[in-house]
Design a protein around this motif. Structure first.
Motif, PDB file in Angstrom:
ATOM      1  N   GLU A 417     -12.744 -13.809 -36.591  1.00 15.62           N
ATOM      2  CA  GLU A 417     -13.005 -15.048 -37.312  1.00 15.62           C
ATOM      3  C   GLU A 417     -14.465 -15.094 -37.726  1.00 15.62           C
ATOM      4  O   GLU A 417     -15.343 -14.600 -37.014  1.00 15.62           O
ATOM      5  N   THR A 418     -14.706 -15.708 -38.881  1.00 16.14           N
ATOM      6  CA  THR A 418     -16.070 -15.994 -39.309  1.00 16.14           C
ATOM      7  C   THR A 418     -16.375 -17.444 -38.979  1.00 16.14           C
ATOM      8  O   THR A 418     -15.665 -18.354 -39.395  1.00 16.14           O
ATOM      9  N   HIS A 419     -17.430 -17.644 -38.209  1.00 20.19           N
ATOM     10  CA  HIS A 419     -17.811 -18.979 -37.754  1.00 20.19           C
ATOM     11  C   HIS A 419     -19.042 -19.430 -38.521  1.00 20.19           C
ATOM     12  O   HIS A 419     -20.055 -18.728 -38.555  1.00 20.19           O
ATOM     13  N   GLU A 420     -18.953 -20.569 -39.146  1.00 22.20           N
ATOM     14  CA  GLU A 420     -20.070 -21.115 -39.921  1.00 22.20           C
ATOM     15  C   GLU A 420     -20.893 -22.066 -39.045  1.00 22.20           C
ATOM     16  O   GLU A 420     -20.341 -22.897 -38.315  1.00 22.20           O
ATOM     17  N   LEU A 421     -22.193 -21.943 -39.150  1.00 23.27           N
ATOM     18  CA  LEU A 421     -23.118 -22.829 -38.453  1.00 23.27           C
ATOM     19  C   LEU A 421     -23.964 -23.543 -39.505  1.00 23.27           C
ATOM     20  O   LEU A 421     -24.984 -23.027 -39.952  1.00 23.27           O
ATOM     21  N   PRO A 422     -23.547 -24.725 -39.929  1.00 27.11           N
ATOM     22  CA  PRO A 422     -24.258 -25.398 -41.023  1.00 27.11           C
ATOM     23  C   PRO A 422     -25.622 -25.920 -40.575  1.00 27.11           C
ATOM     24  O   PRO A 422     -25.802 -26.334 -39.426  1.00 27.11           O
ATOM     25  N   ASN A 423     -26.582 -25.872 -41.492  1.00 24.52           N
ATOM     26  CA  ASN A 423     -27.896 -26.488 -41.264  1.00 24.52           C
ATOM     27  C   ASN A 423     -28.504 -26.087 -39.918  1.00 24.52           C
ATOM     28  O   ASN A 423     -29.109 -26.902 -39.221  1.00 24.52           O
ATOM     29  N   SER A 424     -28.351 -24.830 -39.552  1.00 23.38           N
ATOM     30  CA  SER A 424     -28.813 -24.367 -38.242  1.00 23.38           C
ATOM     31  C   SER A 424     -30.233 -23.829 -38.274  1.00 23.38           C
ATOM     32  O   SER A 424     -30.796 -23.521 -37.220  1.00 23.38           O
ATOM     33  N   ILE A 425     -30.826 -23.708 -39.452  1.00 20.30           N
ATOM     34  CA  ILE A 425     -32.234 -23.331 -39.605  1.00 20.30           C
ATOM     35  C   ILE A 425     -32.874 -24.366 -40.516  1.00 20.30           C
ATOM     36  O   ILE A 425     -32.285 -24.759 -41.529  1.00 20.30           O
ATOM     37  N   CYS A 426     -34.065 -24.804 -40.170  1.00 13.12           N
ATOM     38  CA  CYS A 426     -34.797 -25.667 -41.086  1.00 13.12           C
ATOM     39  C   CYS A 426     -36.166 -25.068 -41.372  1.00 13.12           C
ATOM     40  O   CYS A 426     -36.746 -24.372 -40.525  1.00 13.12           O
ATOM     41  N   VAL A 427     -36.652 -25.321 -42.589  1.00  9.57           N
ATOM     42  CA  VAL A 427     -37.973 -24.893 -43.024  1.00  9.57           C
ATOM     43  C   VAL A 427     -38.678 -26.124 -43.568  1.00  9.57           C
ATOM     44  O   VAL A 427     -38.110 -26.853 -44.392  1.00  9.57           O
ATOM     45  N   PHE A 428     -39.896 -26.364 -43.108  1.00  9.83           N
ATOM     46  CA  PHE A 428     -40.616 -27.530 -43.618  1.00  9.83           C
ATOM     47  C   PHE A 428     -42.118 -27.354 -43.418  1.00  9.83           C
ATOM     48  O   PHE A 428     -42.572 -26.582 -42.572  1.00  9.83           O
ATOM     49  N   GLU A 429     -42.851 -28.080 -44.238  1.00 13.96           N
ATOM     50  CA  GLU A 429     -44.296 -28.139 -44.113  1.00 13.96           C
ATOM     51  C   GLU A 429     -44.653 -29.456 -43.427  1.00 13.96           C
ATOM     52  O   GLU A 429     -44.008 -30.477 -43.656  1.00 13.96           O
ATOM     53  N   TYR A 430     -45.679 -29.405 -42.601  1.00 23.18           N
ATOM     54  CA  TYR A 430     -46.012 -30.584 -41.814  1.00 23.18           C
ATOM     55  C   TYR A 430     -47.525 -30.694 -41.687  1.00 23.18           C
ATOM     56  O   TYR A 430     -48.226 -29.688 -41.601  1.00 23.18           O
ATOM     57  N   THR A 431     -48.016 -31.922 -41.708  1.00 25.88           N
ATOM     58  CA  THR A 431     -49.444 -32.161 -41.525  1.00 25.88           C
ATOM     59  C   THR A 431     -49.685 -32.699 -40.126  1.00 25.88           C
ATOM     60  O   THR A 431     -49.098 -33.710 -39.733  1.00 25.88           O
ATOM     61  N   ALA A 432     -50.551 -32.022 -39.390  1.00 27.38           N
ATOM     62  CA  ALA A 432     -50.792 -32.361 -37.990  1.00 27.38           C
ATOM     63  C   ALA A 432     -51.552 -33.670 -37.857  1.00 27.38           C
ATOM     64  O   ALA A 432     -52.130 -34.190 -38.816  1.00 27.38           O
TER      65      ALA A 432
END
Length: 816
Positions: A417-432
């Motif tokens: 079976e192929t198992h999908e993992l939606p939205n399991s990685i995020c990429v973003f820029e952030y100001t400390a």
């Protein structure tokens, strides 16, 4: 789903993310509906193919059909119904050798051949075995083959046998055992084992005791923790030893029993002690609101208002090719891929076109416990066995990552079976919340914002959630950070006072104690600092007593300090130095900056709760040779195609004779290069550990907090550049607090010559901005502040990892 079947991990189908359009006002430049939501971004593509990408579903189907056709003698079945049936357990990409990928990346060489790794679950001589094979080249053609995969394993074999002949039988035996002593459990725990009841006790085995020649297990009783999933906070005080060395379950025997520090030879001995009041009863460990992870009713001052948040009103400043999983941001470029066992790995990390790291990714996550009861006393976990990648669950927008983050789906192939993992990685820029740099001069003050890029995933393995960040800074620094949360694996608190009652933890509840344990989380960094020919040194800051001519005659000797360099000339393990008195630096052996200094990157323990640790236990009885990388903080080795990893998930099943023994990798080979008598070319690899010495306390109930569990390692440019490169990218302001030309003004510039500098329209600006600023107000939707998770979260249900023996990985049949 029955709690006893939780080790069989499946993911449900998911709904698509839906935005809402309630408007709020924030100061920025464009209207949300004119820019933020609808403006199309310029097309962005990776410069090369992602040669490390996971198999597609089409590729996986082709491989399944090919293996069935090529190996008919194995009688492979798609849906095995018993441990006697053979099947294809796992399919994933066999990542190309570095020696094949580098010519493609840097010399316009051919694309490396694409191969798959297939793990077959086979019954060999009535013993479940997991066997590695290579399948390729892909796509499947007349040239494709299925071959034993042996080169990544220094054990000389490509299989691991499991003593767990029948996982379901072990669970059923625990159920039967618990029911057979229901009089005892009712008397001492106030409940009984009942597989058909959601609130019945569980009788589960300790996961780590696998003995050659058969199984000897300790079972412990637990309450299920149905209200919150807090089963590991609810151990009970009865333990039973089971001799399961026989292949015939009818020959398994139960006893001795352990209760409140006393061993009873068998069940009748235990019953007699209870009947004659010869034992001291302990209170049962009951579930209740104390295990709940949230309080919906508390109303302290301030909770009536939402907290501050970060927004991204102009859209992303980074670029992502989601097809190739390629990211570009202010000089950084890299590829992303995933694996079932290890989750995220980054490849070909460059900064401003220069090579920095070829490969950066997780190798293993180990937790090792100590205690004076039969469960905690021998308990350890190697979490890649349970799947750090296939347990990368969906991230919560606005919580795990900002609402504006970009999300990527991942997938894996297991048991046909192929198992999908939606939205399991995020990429973003952030100001400390702190600046990158600042300075106050006599007539001005300058401030530079600290903005960085994060690639994040979270893996939930049983009781713990591991948030893993790869962080990129504008000066070229890279940080790898792990934070943990979730339920601790607690121990039962015995009520009899002993000298060592706080020896292994603290009492944290009526009948529960914390269990001291080490988290050691291993990562690989294949450094190519300005190219592959590198050296590692220890640059030490040492005290010195020395005479200087200019000091005479007043000071005969001066107590001072100086730098001393020690070459790391052979493969070895290192620990972080006392008083941070040494720098570990990887230099390029041939490249120098404009000032004649070797170009390098420093490796240092980063932000978090103190220095990152190594394993406290020496020569662990439980781990054997399965995790020797945990014995030092950082290791430096030669890069070899035949040593792609420090560990393998199947080491968990064979700790005494693992399929990868790190000791055989870190075998003190010379790291000196360039001489005629060596073939070593200076391409080195660093393995480093994150984690913590975790001594849980009352503040870990109900959950460990991420800000008290974080640890990181940083790679910091060290003479890699001629100047600080962040000045080209950073945003900030220089505030002129007096009109003077010098001493904090603009050196060499007349007053009128500054009129073209960025300002808010003043003829002679006082505030001069470098980088863009927000100029006008704009509208943002409510979704940018607080995403509607009822509509925007796709996952219907998560299957919970059981931290007992993982039945599927043990080579037994799958249970729906």
């Amino acid at each position: 789903m029955d709690t006893r079947s939780r080790s069989f991990i499946y993911l449900s189908s998911f709904l698509f993310f839906v935005a809402i359009t309630t408007w709020f006002v924030l100061p920025t430049k464009y209207h949300y509906d004119e820019h933020y939501a609808t403006e199309s971004k310029p097309a962005f593509s990776a410069p090369k193919q992602n040669v490390w990408a996971e198999l597609t579903e089409v590729e996986a189907e082709q491989i399944y059909d090919f293996v069935y056709a090529q190996r008919p003698e194995l009688n492979l079945v798609r849906r095995p119904k018993s441990a006697l049936e053979n099947s294809i357990y796992i399919l994933e990409t066999l990542r190309p050798n570095k020696s094949d990928a580098v010519p493609y990346l840097f010399d316009d060489g051919d694309v490396p051949q694409r191969w798959a790794k297939a793990v077959l679950a086979l019954n060999v001589d009535d013993t479940p075995s997991l066997v590695y094979h290579a399948v390729g080249p892909l796509p499947i053609s007349k040239e494709s083959q299925i071959l034993p995969l042996t080169f990544p394993f220094n054990s000389g074999r490509n299989d691991v046998k499991s003593e767990i002949k029948d996982y379901q039988a072990i669970i059923e035996f625990g159920d039967s055992l618990g029911q057979s002593i229901s009089d005892i459990t009712q008397e001492l725990l106030g409940a009984t084992v009942n597989p058909n009841s959601e609130d019945g006790l569980l009788c589960l085995p300790r996961p780590s005791r696998v003995a050659t020649g058969g199984l000897v297990l300790w079972f412990q009783f637990f309450r299920p923790g149905l209200g919150s999933g807090g089963r590991t906070l609810l151990p009970q005080g009865i333990y039973v030893k089971v001799n399961a060395t026989s292949l015939d379950q009818n020959d398994w025997t139960a006893g001795p029993f352990f209760y409140n520090g006393v061993i009873y030879d068998d069940v009748e001995d235990f019953r007699v002690a209870i009947k004659n009041s010869a034992l001291k009863k302990t209170p049962p460990n009951l579930d209740g609101s104390w295990t709940d992870t949230e309080n919906f009713d508390a109303k302290p001052d301030g909770r009536e208002l939402p907290p501050p948040i970060s927004v991204q009103p102009y859209g992303a400043r980074y670029k992502v090719d989601k097809k190739e999983k390629y990211v570009s941001w202010f000089g950084f470029e890299f590829y992303i891929t995933t694996a079932q066992a290890t989750g995220l790995t980054l490849y070909d990390i460059r900064f401003k076109g220069e090579r920095v790291i070829y490969e950066l990714g997780l190798q293993e996550a180990m937790a090792h416990y100590a205690g004076d009861d039969p469960m905690a006393g021998g308990q350890e976990f190697l979490d890649t066995f349970f799947g750090m990648g296939k347990n990368m669950y969906e991230l919560l927008p606005g919580y795990d990552c900002p609402a504006y983050a970009d999300y990527m789906d991942t997938h894996y192939h297991m048991a046909h079976e192929t198992h999908e993992l939606p939205n399991s990685i995020c990429v973003f820029e952030y100001t400390a919340d702190h600046l990158l740099s600042r300075h106050t001069a006599q007539y001005s003050v300058t401030a530079s914002r600290n903005t960085y890029l994060i690639v994040r995933s979270t893996s939930t393995v049983g009781n713990y959630d591991y948030a893993i960040d790869y962080i990129f800074y504008m000066d070229g620094a890279i940080e790898v950070k792990v934070r943990a949360s979730g339920y601790i694996f607690a121990a039962f608190y015995r009520s009899n006072k002993t000298e060592g009652e706080d020896e292994y933890g603290h009492r944290i509840g009526e009948a529960v104690s914390s269990s001291v344990h080490d988290h050691v989380i291993n990562f690989k960094a294949d450094l190519d600092v300005a190219g592959p020919t590198n050296d590692m040194v220890r640059l030490a800051l040492e005290p010195l007593t020395k005479s200087y001519d200019w000091d005479q005659p007043e000071v005969k000797e001066r107590n001072t300090m100086h730098l001393v360099e020690y070459g790391v000339n052979e493969e070895t393990g290192l620990d972080w130095p006392k008083n941070s008195g040494e720098f570990f630096i990887v230099y390029n052996s041939e490249e120098r900056n404009a000032w004649g200094q070797r170009r390098g990157y420093r490796i240092t323990s980063g932000t978090g709760m103190g220095s990152t640790p190594h394993l406290t236990i020496e020569n662990s009885t439980t781990l054997g040779d399965s995790a020797r990388w945990a014995e030092h903080d950082i290791w430096v080795l030669r890069q070899k195609d035949t040593e792609p990893r420090s560990a393998d998930p199947l080491n968990y099943l064979a700790p005494i004779d693992p399929i990868i023994n790190f000791n055989a990798m870190a075998d003190h080979e010379s790291l000196e290069h360039g001489a005629p008598d060596t073939t070593y070319d200076g391409d080195l690899v660093v393995y480093f550990n994150l984690g913590s010495h975790h001594i849980p306390h009352s503040g870990d109930v109900p959950n460990t907090l991420m800000h008290t569990s974080g640890s990181s390692v940083m790679f910091i440019p060290h003479n890699f550049h001629d100047r600080d490169p962040s000045r080209e990218s950073v945003q900030g302001v220089r505030l002129q607090i007096d009109g003077k030309k010098y001493g904090g003004g603009f050196r060499g510039q007349e007053e009128d010559a500054r009129a073209d500098l960025r300002s808010r329209g003043e003829k002679k600006p006082k505030a001069n901005y470098f980088g863009a600023t927000y100029e006008e107000s704009m509208k943002l939707p409510l979704e940018a502040f607080e995403p509607d998770l009822e509509k925007g979260y796709k996952t219907k249900k998560h299957e919970v990892t059981d931290l007992n023996f993982n039945g599927s990985a043990a080579g037994v049949w799958m249970v729906d």
